[in-house]
Design a protein around this motif. Structure first.
Motif, short mmCIF file in Angstrom:
data_model
loop_
_atom_site.label_atom_id
_atom_site.label_comp_id
_atom_site.label_asym_id
_atom_site.label_seq_id
_atom_site.Cartn_x
_atom_site.Cartn_y
_atom_site.Cartn_z
N UNK A 1 0.71 -1.42 0.02
CA UNK A 1 -0.07 -0.06 -0.14
C UNK A 1 0.99 1.40 0.13
N UNK A 2 2.18 1.26 0.71
CA UNK A 2 2.84 2.35 0.86
C UNK A 2 2.71 2.87 2.28
N UNK A 3 3.77 3.75 2.47
CA UNK A 3 3.72 4.15 3.75
C UNK A 3 2.81 5.12 4.21
N UNK A 4 2.30 6.06 3.27
CA UNK A 4 1.51 7.15 3.48
C UNK A 4 0.12 7.12 2.98
N UNK A 5 -0.18 5.98 2.21
CA UNK A 5 -1.35 5.94 1.56
C UNK A 5 -2.33 5.15 2.46
#
Lengths: 290, 246
Positions: free
Chosen positions: B103-107
Motif C-alpha cells: 500500500x505504501x507508507x502514507x497511503x
C-alpha cells in the motif's frame, strides 16, 4: 472574550490535547511512562528558565521535549541493561523531578514558578497571562501554546496513523515490515512532553496525568476501533473540562481538580456500563436466569 | 537452491548466551520444523534471524543477498500470545497490515487491498468474521487471522512461531493445508514446533535445537530417538518416547 470564556477554552484544549495523546499511551501500555514524563518535564521548564531567564512558551516547549525524550531514553536504557521496567521508570522519574525541585529553589521569588504551582497549576490565572504582539492583545498565552501543540499532535497522528497503529498492536511485525518503531515511540513521547508543558500552567504535573490517562482508559473500554478510541478520548477530555468547570463554579472548588475528577466519573460510568461491564453483566445474568 | 543461508548466529541476553553456533541452509520449497525443549531458543532464533531482536554475531542471506534488501520476501506469523488481542481493531484490519508494504507508507488501503484481505480471510475460513473485533475471536480463529495476514503479504519465505499451540482441529487443518500449498508453490516455510508426535508428518526437514544446533537435515535421518535424547537431555517423557518410536 470574557474571563470565563477563556478558562473554558483553555480547559477544553487541555482536555482534547491530553485526551488524544493519552489514548495512544493507554493503547501502548505505557501510561506509567506518561506519569514519569509529566513530572520530569519540570526539569525542562526550569532548565529553559536558567538558560533564557524568562518563562516564554517556545524555550519551555523545547526544554520539555528534550527532557521528555531523555526520560523515555533513560528508562529504555536501564530496562535494556536488566533493570525492571517499573523500577527504571521509578528511578528516572524521581531523580529528574527531584533535580528540578532543587533547581527551583534557586530561582526564588523572582518569577511565578514554584513547586506548588508546578504540581497543581492554576487555570484561574491563565487568562491574565496575555500574548501581546506589537501592542495587540491576542488572548492568553496558554491558549496559543495549547492550540499549537494540538495542531502538531493532530498532524503527527494523521501522518503516521498506520505506523502508530501497527507498531502498537504488533511490535515485532512492525519492525519486520520496515516501520521505524523506535522513531514512532520517541515521536509519541515528544507529543506527551509537549502536551504536558502546554497544560502545566492550567492543571499542573499531577492532574495532567489524569487528563492524559483517564480519558484514554475510558475510551478504550467503550470502543473497538483504533481511530474511535483516539477521537472518543479527545471528546471525553473536552467534555470533562466543560463539566468540570461548571461543577467547580457550582461547588466553589478547584477548577483543575473538578476537571480531573470528572474524567474519573466518566471512567467509572464506562467501567460499570460498558459492554462487558459489571452492571450489564449483572442484568444479562439475571435475564438469563429468569 | 538455498532460500536461506544462516551463518554462525549468536544471541546474548543480559550478557548470558542464549543461542550460539547456529548455521544452517534451508533449500527453497522445503518445510522445516525447529524443534527443541522449552527455553532452547527456538523463538529467539527466528527473531534474531529476522533482526527483530539484536544478535551478537552472525549473518543471514536470503536468496544470496543480505536480509535487509530482501525483507519484502519474508512473511512472519508471531506467537499468538505476543500481541494484545484486546487491541481495538477487527479481523480485516489485521489482515490489511499484511498489505502495508504494497500500500505504501502514507497511503490508505484501496478497494483492491480490501478485496485481497477478504480473499485471504476466506481462504482460512474467516470471511464471516471480517468485521468481528479480534478479542471476540477464539484462539484458533485468532491464529487463522494471523495466517490470513501472512497470506496477504504474499511472501516467499514464511516463519511461523508455534502456530499449532492451543488451536482447534479446524485451525490445525487450515495451517497444514496452507503449508502444503506454499510448498507446492515453491515457497519455503520454517516453523517453531514443540509437538514431537507430529514432526514426521508435517515437516520434511528438522532443526533440533538446544541453545545450539544438535542436528539438522532431512526428517527421516535426523529425527531419531538418539538425537532427540541429545536435544532434550534425557528429559523426554515416556509418552513422547513411545509415540516417536512407533
Amino acid at each position: 472574550m470574557s474571563y470565563t470564556g477563556w478558562i473554558i477554552i483553555t480547559g477544553i484544549l487541555v482536555g482534547v490535547t491530553c485526551g488524544i495523546n493519552g489514548s495512544l499511551l493507554v493503547l501502548r501500555k505505557t501510561a506509567m511512562l506518561a506519569d514519569a514524563i509529566s513530572h520530569t518535564v519540570l526539569l525542562g521548564i526550569v532548565g529553559a528558565f536558567f538558560i533564557t531567564q524568562t518563562l516564554h512558551g517556545i524555550p519551555m516547549l523545547i526544554g520539555a521535549a528534550v527532557v521528555g525524550l531523555l526520560t523515555a531514553y533513560l528508562v529504555e536504557t536501564l530496562n535494556q541493561k536488566g533493570v525492571q521496567k517499573d523500577a527504571s521508570i521509578g528511578v528516572i522519574f524521581t531523580s529528574l523531578f527531584a533535580l528540578a525541585v532543587v533547581l527551583l529553589s534557586f530561582i526564588g521569588s523572582q518569577v511565578h514558578l514554584d513547586t506548588e504551582h508546578a504540581l497543581m497549576g492554576e487555570i484561574a490565572f491563565v487568562p491574565w497571562n496575555r500574548f501581546i504582539l506589537h501592542g495587540i492583545d491576542l488572548g492568553p498565552k496558554a491558549v496559543w501554546m495549547l492550540s499549537a501543540v494540538l495542531l502538531i499532535s493532530l498532524t503527527v497522528i494523521i501522518l503516521f496513523y498506520k505506523q502508530i497503529k501497527i507498531s502498537t498492536f504488533d511490535h515485532h511485525y512492525a519492525i519486520l515490515i520496515g516501520i521505524p518503531v523506535g522513531f514512532i515511540h520517541y515521536l509519541l513521547m515528544t507529543l506527551v512532553s509537549l502536551s504536558t508543558v502546554a497544560s502545566f500552567n492550567s492543571v499542573g504535573a499531577i492532574l495532567v496525568v489524569a487528563m492524559l490517562i483517564v480519558p484514554g482508559a475510558t475510551a478504550y473500554l467503550l470502543s473497538d476501533r483504533f481511530i474511535n478510541v483516539i477521537l472518543l478520548s479527545g471528546l471525553i477530555g473536552g467534555l470533562s473540562a466543560i463539566l468540570g468547570y461548571w461543577s467547580a463554579v457550582q461547588l466553589n472548588v478547584s477548577i483543575a481538580g473538578a476537571m480531573a475528577t470528572t474524567t474519573g466519573l466518566f471512567f467509572m460510568l464506562a467501567f460499570l456500563f460498558h459492554r462487558e461491564g459489571l452492571v450489564i453483566k449483572y442484568f444479562r445474568h439475571r435475564l438469563r436466569s429468569q | 537452491m538455498n532460500a536461506l543461508e544462516i551463518t554462525n548466529i549468536k544471541v546474548n541476553y543480559h550478557k548470558q548466551t542464549v543461542l550460539k553456533n547456529v548455521s544452517f541452509n534451508v533449500p527453497e520449497g522445503s518445510l522445516t520444523g525447529i524443534v527443541g525443549p522449552n527455553g532452547a531458543g527456538k523463538s529467539t532464533l527466528i527473531k534474531a534471524v529476522l533482526e527483530l531482536i539484536p544478535k551478537r554475531s552472525g549473518t543471514v542471506k536470503v536468496y544470496d543477498q543480505a536480509l535487509r534488501q530482501q525483507k519484502h520476501l519474508i512473511g512472519y506469523v508471531p506467537q499468538r500470545s505476543e500481541v494484545d488481542w484486546d487491541f481495538p481493531t477487527n479481523a480485516r484490519d489485521v489482515v490489511l497490515m499484511g498489505r502495508y508494504r504494497k500500500i505504501g507508507f502514507f497511503k490508505r488501503a484501496k478497494k483492491r487491498d480490501i478485496e485481497i484481505a477478504d480473499q485471504c480471510l476466506d481462504k482460512v475460513g474467516m470471511l464471516d468474521f471480517a468485521t468481528r473485533q479480534i478479542s471476540q475471536l477464539s484462539g484458533g480463529q485468532q491464529q487463522r487471522v494471523f495466517l490470513a495476514r501472512a497470506l496477504a503479504q504474499d511472501a516467499s519465505i514464511y516463519f511461523m512461531d508455534e502456530p499449532f499451540s492451543g488451536v482447534d482441529a479446524a485451525t490445525e487443518k487450515a495451517i497444514i493445508h496452507l503449508m502444503k500449498e506454499w510448498k507446492s508453490e515453491g515457497k519455503t516455510v520454517l516453523v517453531v514446533h514443540h509437538d514431537l508426535q507430529t514432526v514426521e508428518e508435517y515437516f520434511d526437514r528438522v532443526l533440533l535445537l538446544n541453545k545450539e544446533p544438535i542436528q539438522y537435515g532431512e526428517t527421516q535421518t535426523v529425527f531419531t530417538m538418539d538425537n532427540l535424547e541429545r536435544t532434550y537431555g534425557g528429559k523426554i517423557s515416556f509418552l513422547e518416547r513411545a509415540t516417536v518410536l512407533t
